[in-house]
Design a protein around this motif. Sequence first.
Motif, mmCIF file in Angstrom:
data_model
loop_
_atom_site.group_PDB
_atom_site.id
_atom_site.type_symbol
_atom_site.label_atom_id
_atom_site.label_comp_id
_atom_site.label_asym_id
_atom_site.label_seq_id
_atom_site.Cartn_x
_atom_site.Cartn_y
_atom_site.Cartn_z
ATOM 1 N N ASP A 1 -16.457 -5.686 10.120
ATOM 2 C CA ASP A 1 -16.256 -6.351 11.414
ATOM 3 C C ASP A 1 -14.891 -7.035 11.492
ATOM 4 O O ASP A 1 -14.265 -7.066 12.555
ATOM 5 N N ASP A 2 -14.434 -7.605 10.370
ATOM 6 C CA ASP A 2 -13.111 -8.236 10.362
ATOM 7 C C ASP A 2 -12.024 -7.194 10.652
ATOM 8 O O ASP A 2 -11.064 -7.464 11.358
ATOM 9 N N ILE A 3 -12.197 -6.009 10.076
ATOM 10 C CA ILE A 3 -11.216 -4.942 10.311
ATOM 11 C C ILE A 3 -11.244 -4.514 11.780
ATOM 12 O O ILE A 3 -10.192 -4.340 12.409
ATOM 13 N N PHE A 4 -12.433 -4.386 12.333
ATOM 14 C CA PHE A 4 -12.522 -3.973 13.743
ATOM 15 C C PHE A 4 -11.887 -5.023 14.642
ATOM 16 O O PHE A 4 -11.232 -4.687 15.633
ATOM 17 N N ASP A 5 -12.074 -6.309 14.293
ATOM 18 C CA ASP A 5 -11.434 -7.380 15.070
ATOM 19 C C ASP A 5 -9.915 -7.275 14.989
ATOM 20 O O ASP A 5 -9.217 -7.459 15.981
ATOM 21 N N LEU A 6 -9.414 -7.005 13.774
ATOM 22 C CA LEU A 6 -7.963 -6.921 13.592
ATOM 23 C C LEU A 6 -7.390 -5.734 14.357
ATOM 24 O O LEU A 6 -6.311 -5.821 14.939
ATOM 25 N N LEU A 7 -8.108 -4.619 14.336
ATOM 26 C CA LEU A 7 -7.612 -3.423 15.030
ATOM 27 C C LEU A 7 -7.796 -3.557 16.541
ATOM 28 O O LEU A 7 -6.977 -3.071 17.315
ATOM 29 N N GLY A 8 -8.874 -4.201 16.927
ATOM 30 C CA GLY A 8 -9.090 -4.499 18.341
ATOM 31 C C GLY A 8 -9.474 -3.323 19.213
ATOM 32 O O GLY A 8 -9.353 -3.389 20.426
ATOM 33 N N ILE A 9 -9.910 -2.233 18.601
ATOM 34 C CA ILE A 9 -10.286 -1.072 19.410
ATOM 35 C C ILE A 9 -11.662 -0.570 19.008
ATOM 36 O O ILE A 9 -12.118 -0.806 17.898
ATOM 37 N N LYS A 10 -12.282 0.136 19.927
ATOM 38 C CA LYS A 10 -13.545 0.798 19.615
ATOM 39 C C LYS A 10 -13.220 2.102 18.904
ATOM 40 O O LYS A 10 -12.325 2.830 19.280
ATOM 41 N N LEU A 11 -13.980 2.351 17.821
ATOM 42 C CA LEU A 11 -13.702 3.544 17.019
ATOM 43 C C LEU A 11 -14.874 4.505 17.063
ATOM 44 O O LEU A 11 -16.028 4.086 17.052
ATOM 45 N N PHE B 1 0.845 -1.191 0.000
ATOM 46 C CA PHE B 1 0.000 0.000 0.000
ATOM 47 C C PHE B 1 0.874 1.232 0.000
ATOM 48 O O PHE B 1 2.044 1.196 0.370
ATOM 49 N N TYR B 2 0.303 2.350 -0.481
ATOM 50 C CA TYR B 2 1.046 3.599 -0.541
ATOM 51 C C TYR B 2 0.085 4.734 -0.211
ATOM 52 O O TYR B 2 -1.119 4.528 -0.088
ATOM 53 N N GLY B 3 0.649 5.921 -0.078
ATOM 54 C CA GLY B 3 -0.177 7.069 0.242
ATOM 55 C C GLY B 3 0.170 7.606 1.602
ATOM 56 O O GLY B 3 1.266 7.376 2.127
ATOM 57 N N GLU B 4 -0.789 8.334 2.180
ATOM 58 C CA GLU B 4 -0.537 8.868 3.511
ATOM 59 C C GLU B 4 -1.852 8.966 4.255
ATOM 60 O O GLU B 4 -2.918 9.072 3.649
ATOM 61 N N GLY B 5 -1.749 8.930 5.554
ATOM 62 C CA GLY B 5 -2.983 9.002 6.321
ATOM 63 C C GLY B 5 -2.693 9.115 7.799
ATOM 64 O O GLY B 5 -1.538 9.196 8.225
ATOM 65 N N CYS B 6 -3.761 9.090 8.568
ATOM 66 C CA CYS B 6 -3.639 9.172 10.019
ATOM 67 C C CYS B 6 -3.208 7.809 10.564
ATOM 68 O O CYS B 6 -3.124 6.826 9.827
ATOM 69 N N ALA B 7 -2.973 7.748 11.852
ATOM 70 C CA ALA B 7 -2.505 6.506 12.476
ATOM 71 C C ALA B 7 -3.462 5.352 12.228
ATOM 72 O O ALA B 7 -3.038 4.232 11.923
ATOM 73 N N ILE B 8 -4.758 5.619 12.308
ATOM 74 C CA ILE B 8 -5.740 4.530 12.159
ATOM 75 C C ILE B 8 -5.751 3.992 10.725
ATOM 76 O O ILE B 8 -5.743 2.776 10.518
ATOM 77 N N SER B 9 -5.743 4.878 9.732
ATOM 78 C CA SER B 9 -5.822 4.389 8.350
ATOM 79 C C SER B 9 -4.542 3.656 7.955
ATOM 80 O O SER B 9 -4.593 2.620 7.284
ATOM 81 N N VAL B 10 -3.395 4.174 8.367
ATOM 82 C CA VAL B 10 -2.127 3.523 8.016
ATOM 83 C C VAL B 10 -1.994 2.180 8.751
ATOM 84 O O VAL B 10 -1.615 1.167 8.151
ATOM 85 N N ALA B 11 -2.338 2.159 10.036
ATOM 86 C CA ALA B 11 -2.258 0.902 10.790
ATOM 87 C C ALA B 11 -3.223 -0.126 10.212
ATOM 88 O O ALA B 11 -2.887 -1.308 10.074
ATOM 89 N N SER B 12 -4.411 0.322 9.838
ATOM 90 C CA SER B 12 -5.399 -0.586 9.261
ATOM 91 C C SER B 12 -4.871 -1.175 7.945
ATOM 92 O O SER B 12 -5.001 -2.385 7.698
ATOM 93 N N ALA B 13 -4.255 -0.350 7.109
ATOM 94 C CA ALA B 13 -3.690 -0.829 5.842
ATOM 95 C C ALA B 13 -2.557 -1.817 6.096
ATOM 96 O O ALA B 13 -2.449 -2.857 5.443
ATOM 97 N N SER B 14 -1.718 -1.501 7.069
ATOM 98 C CA SER B 14 -0.580 -2.359 7.395
ATOM 99 C C SER B 14 -1.049 -3.727 7.892
ATOM 100 O O SER B 14 -0.579 -4.777 7.430
ATOM 101 N N ILE B 15 -1.989 -3.720 8.807
ATOM 102 C CA ILE B 15 -2.498 -4.973 9.394
ATOM 103 C C ILE B 15 -3.279 -5.769 8.343
ATOM 104 O O ILE B 15 -3.145 -6.979 8.240
ATOM 105 N N LEU B 16 -4.051 -5.067 7.527
ATOM 106 C CA LEU B 16 -4.847 -5.746 6.501
ATOM 107 C C LEU B 16 -3.952 -6.413 5.456
ATOM 108 O O LEU B 16 -4.184 -7.562 5.067
#
Length: 129
Positions: free
Chosen positions: A94-104, A61-76
């Motif tokens: 829901d799969d993404i929320f499970d992977l991130l493990g936090i309430k958003l 993945f490429y681009g730029e974003g906040c901590a949540i979007s970049v971490a989500s891309a990295s984990i995904l």
Amino acid sequence: MDSFYRQNILDHYKNPCNFGRLKDKHASYSLDNPFCGDRIGMEIKLKIENGKLKIVDDIKFYGEGCAISVASASILTEKVKGMDIDKVKKLTADDIFDLLGIKLTPTRLKCALLPLEALHKTLSLVKES
Ligand code: ZN
């Protein structure tokens, strides 16, 4: 917020997995999240199985974003490497929320889901053959 998951997100943000561009790719697509200013693009290279492009051979993945979007891309991207694309297409919010493990909060939902949306768009561009 659980401190383990919080730290995990910060780690992925600082040292993202699979960040960059692919030399050989089958498809790529980038998406913006105007609410936050995130822009995340996905590039995938697939492997043939039983005569069809079926397995995620490599992904970046490429681009730029906040901590949540970049971490989500990295984990995904870590999760889907080696996966059957039919299963990747079925991944949900829901799969993404499970992977991130936090309430958003609602404003952060878009950030967290941007990489998945970009990935689904990318897969929709893959030509079968
Ligand atoms: Zn964001």
